[in-house]
Scaffold this active site. Structure first.
Site, PDB file in Angstrom:
ATOM      1  NE  ARG A   1       4.986   1.977   6.305  1.00 28.38           N
ATOM      2  CZ  ARG A   1       4.636   3.174   5.833  1.00 28.38           C
ATOM      3  NH1 ARG A   1       5.240   3.692   4.777  1.00 28.38           N
ATOM      4  NH2 ARG A   1       3.660   3.854   6.423  1.00 28.38           N
TER       5      ARG A   1
ATOM      6  CB  CYS B   1      -8.430 -10.358  18.944  1.00 34.37           C
ATOM      7  SG  CYS B   1      -6.685 -10.679  19.272  1.00 34.37           S
TER       8      CYS B   1
ATOM      9  CG  ASP C   1      -5.521   0.993   8.331  1.00 34.47           C
ATOM     10  OD1 ASP C   1      -5.560   1.385   7.136  1.00 34.47           O
ATOM     11  OD2 ASP C   1      -4.608   0.301   8.804  1.00 34.47           O
TER      12      ASP C   1
ATOM     13  CE  LYS D   1      -1.619   0.870  10.339  1.00 35.84           C
ATOM     14  NZ  LYS D   1      -1.240   0.280   9.025  1.00 35.84           N
TER      15      LYS D   1
ATOM     16  NE  ARG E   1      -3.455   0.383   2.913  1.00 32.97           N
ATOM     17  CZ  ARG E   1      -3.791  -0.117   4.099  1.00 32.97           C
ATOM     18  NH1 ARG E   1      -3.099   0.196   5.169  1.00 32.97           N
ATOM     19  NH2 ARG E   1      -4.803  -0.945   4.208  1.00 32.97           N
ATOM     20  CE1 TYR E   2       0.525   4.343   4.168  1.00 35.27           C
ATOM     21  CE2 TYR E   2       0.771   2.123   5.049  1.00 35.27           C
ATOM     22  CZ  TYR E   2       0.140   3.352   5.067  1.00 35.27           C
ATOM     23  OH  TYR E   2      -0.847   3.588   5.971  1.00 35.27           O
TER      24      TYR E   2
ATOM     25  NE  ARG F   1      -4.653  -7.835   7.422  1.00 37.20           N
ATOM     26  CZ  ARG F   1      -3.538  -7.332   7.977  1.00 37.20           C
ATOM     27  NH1 ARG F   1      -2.965  -7.949   8.995  1.00 37.20           N
ATOM     28  NH2 ARG F   1      -3.003  -6.240   7.490  1.00 37.20           N
TER      29      ARG F   1
ATOM     30  CB  CYS G   1      -3.841 -15.689  15.712  1.00 32.89           C
ATOM     31  SG  CYS G   1      -3.895 -14.536  14.342  1.00 32.89           S
TER      32      CYS G   1
ATOM     33  CG  ASP H   1      -9.282  -1.350  11.469  1.00 36.94           C
ATOM     34  OD1 ASP H   1      -9.179  -0.142  11.162  1.00 36.94           O
ATOM     35  OD2 ASP H   1      -8.309  -2.071  11.751  1.00 36.94           O
TER      36      ASP H   1
ATOM     37  CB  CYS I   1      -9.551 -10.205  14.558  1.00 39.15           C
ATOM     38  SG  CYS I   1      -8.337 -10.345  13.230  1.00 39.15           S
TER      39      CYS I   1
HETATM   40  C1  LIG Z   1      -0.391  -0.661   8.816  1.00 34.56           C
HETATM   41  C2  LIG Z   1       0.205  -1.033   7.544  1.00 34.56           C
HETATM   42  C3  LIG Z   1       1.567  -0.853   7.310  1.00 34.56           C
HETATM   43  C4  LIG Z   1       2.512  -0.337   8.358  1.00 34.56           C
HETATM   44  O1  LIG Z   1       2.318   1.004   8.560  1.00 34.56           O
HETATM   45  P1  LIG Z   1       3.291   1.798   9.542  1.00 34.56           P
HETATM   46  O2  LIG Z   1       2.659   3.136   9.634  1.00 34.56           O
HETATM   47  O3  LIG Z   1       4.640   1.797   8.868  1.00 34.56           O
HETATM   48  O4  LIG Z   1       3.345   1.051  10.816  1.00 34.56           O
HETATM   49  C5  LIG Z   1       2.065  -1.165   6.077  1.00 34.56           C
HETATM   50  N1  LIG Z   1       1.269  -1.652   5.096  1.00 34.56           N
HETATM   51  C6  LIG Z   1      -0.045  -1.826   5.293  1.00 34.56           C
HETATM   52  C7  LIG Z   1      -0.856  -2.362   4.183  1.00 34.56           C
HETATM   53  C8  LIG Z   1      -0.617  -1.541   6.533  1.00 34.56           C
HETATM   54  O5  LIG Z   1      -1.917  -1.751   6.726  1.00 34.56           O
HETATM   55  S1  SF4 Z   2      -6.018  -9.035  15.942  1.00 36.95           S
HETATM   56 FE1  SF4 Z   2      -6.503 -10.712  14.504  1.00 36.95          FE
HETATM   57  S2  SF4 Z   2      -4.560 -11.089  13.420  1.00 36.95           S
HETATM   58 FE2  SF4 Z   2      -4.070  -9.969  15.308  1.00 36.95          FE
HETATM   59  S3  SF4 Z   2      -3.649 -11.559  16.871  1.00 36.95           S
HETATM   60 FE3  SF4 Z   2      -5.801 -10.968  17.066  1.00 36.95          FE
HETATM   61  S4  SF4 Z   2      -6.877 -12.499  15.808  1.00 36.95           S
HETATM   62 FE4  SF4 Z   2      -4.734 -12.541  15.162  1.00 36.95          FE
END
Ligand SMILES: *Cc1c(COP(=O)(O)O)cnc(C)c1O
Ligand code: SF4
Length: 347
Positions: free
Chosen positions: A95, A108, A311, A318, A91-92, A113, A104, A274, A111
């Site tokens: 990174r 959670c 996010d 973010k 996305r960025y 995801r 996991c 989220d 979560c």
């Molecule tokens: C959160 C996230 C990151 C990391 O973001 P930082 O601000 O560097 O911690 C990188 N890629 C994606 C897709 C993310 O959701």
């Molecule tokens: S937030 Fe989701 S991905 Fe992160 S540890 Fe909890 S269950 Fe796993």
């Protein structure tokens, strides 16, 4: 006595005294949709006599999860929109996320995801898929940092972690490898010498971002696990989700942040929850979050201040959410507010 094991169903939770029998059906229905796992270390933290226990709220399924609100979505932060190849989210520019695994140690209830993680989730990358993901990273020399997330990458065996690190070691432009994990809280004994050795790779700086939401999670065993990582030369930051009923209180959040700093973990992110399906009961208004964060500023060391972030749904990344403390009042003049909310003119 049997070695305690991870609880994975409504039945297991009832047998362990963590769920009333009358709630079996609701929890089983939640379990059909979203994975359940409570490790012995987490079960030990739950006060069975407290109906509002902050650890139970995070891990024990409840009927509210079956309610999906109209604004909630399966892919709340837009991972899919930025997935050029299986296992990568780019996305960025500098990174990428490398999602090598989708399980996991614990699940959670909030979560972000939750539609992708769990035994029925997107699965673990095969050897070939991992090769392809590494080839993508190698082909993009703007990638400075690789963030292993998922799922929880530290559930992988030391052998598989070492293989990933070896793959990354061969890519010169990758300087930083970051792991996002709940393992030091959920299974602290797993942070052993073999695992730590596997995280090392020539020329790479390794960071671990620990996900913890309540000061009770920072037990002596968890702190010792983090100390083992840090003593081995790994840097640590924290991430916390702001959760109604768990940590939406400056005193609790402040105690958590102090716990991180005492453990040599720099508070990094405080996430607004989220829009994941069935998580509405955890979300507060952004204004409430801003008030909590403003209260932290005056009462706790600057080291204890995380950045409160959202996010943006749809994959826009973010953005910081702290309330505006600076206002332009014309011609190089500013009004700035202090931690009490009082305004001052600058210069
Ligand atoms: C959160 C996230 C990151 C990391 O973001 P930082 O601000 O560097 O911690 C990188 N890629 C994606 C897709 C993310 O959701
Ligand atoms: S937030 Fe989701 S991905 Fe992160 S540890 Fe909890 S269950 Fe796993």
């Amino acid at each position: 006595m049997d070695t305690p094991r991870t609880l994975k169903s409504a039945y297991d939770l009832i047998a362990a005294g963590l769920l009333e029998e009358s709630r079996h059906n609701e929890a089983a229905r939640v379990g059909e949709r979203y994975a359940i796992a409570v490790t012995p270390a987490i079960a030990e933290l739950i006060d069975r006599a407290d109906p509002a226990d902050p650890i139970a709220l995070q891990f024990i399924p409840q009927a509210d999860e079956l309610v999906t609100r109209p604004e909630e979505r399966d892919d709340p932060i837009g991972d899919h929109a930025h997935t050029p190849i299986k296992g990568i989210v780019h996305r960025y520019p500098d990174r990428v996320l490398l999602k090598a695994v989708h399980v996991c140690p614990v699940y959670c209830r909030f979560c972000f995801r939750r539609e992708m993680v769990g035994p029925d989730g997107d699965g673990t990358l095969s050897g070939e898929e991992l090769e392809a993901a590494l080839a993508y990273i190698a082909a993009h020399d703007e990638i400075w940092e690789v963030i292993l997330t998922g799922g929880d990458p530290l559930v992988l065996s030391p052998r598989r972690l070492a293989a990933i690190m070896q793959g990354l070691a061969g890519i010169d432009h990758v300087r930083i490898v970051r792991f996002h994990s709940r393992v030091p809280v959920a299974t602290p004994q797993a942070i052993n010498g073999e695992l730590i050795e596997a995280l090392k790779a020539a020329g790479k700086t390794v960071w671990v971002a620990l996900h913890a939401n309540h000061p009770k999670e920072l037990t002596a065993k968890t702190r010792a696990a983090c100390a083992r990582l840090i003593d081995a030369g790994i840097a640590m930051v924290s991430q916390t989700v702001l959760l109604k009923g768990v940590n939406d209180d400056p005193a609790i959040l402040g105690a958590l942040m102090r716990g991180f700093v005492e453990t040599r973990i720099k508070p990094y992110y405080l996430h607004h929850p989220d829009l994941a399906p069935g998580t509405g009961h955890f979300r507060m208004d952004i204004a409430e979050g801003q008030a909590i964060v403003a209260a932290l500023r005056g009462q706790y060391s600057g080291l204890c201040q995380p950045t409160y972030v959202l996010d943006i749904p749809g994959g826009h990344g973010k953005t910081p959410l702290a309330s505006a403390t600076t206002q332009s009042i014309g011609e190089g003049c500013w009004s700035v507010s202090d931690y009490r909310g009082e305004r001052h003119i600058w210069p």
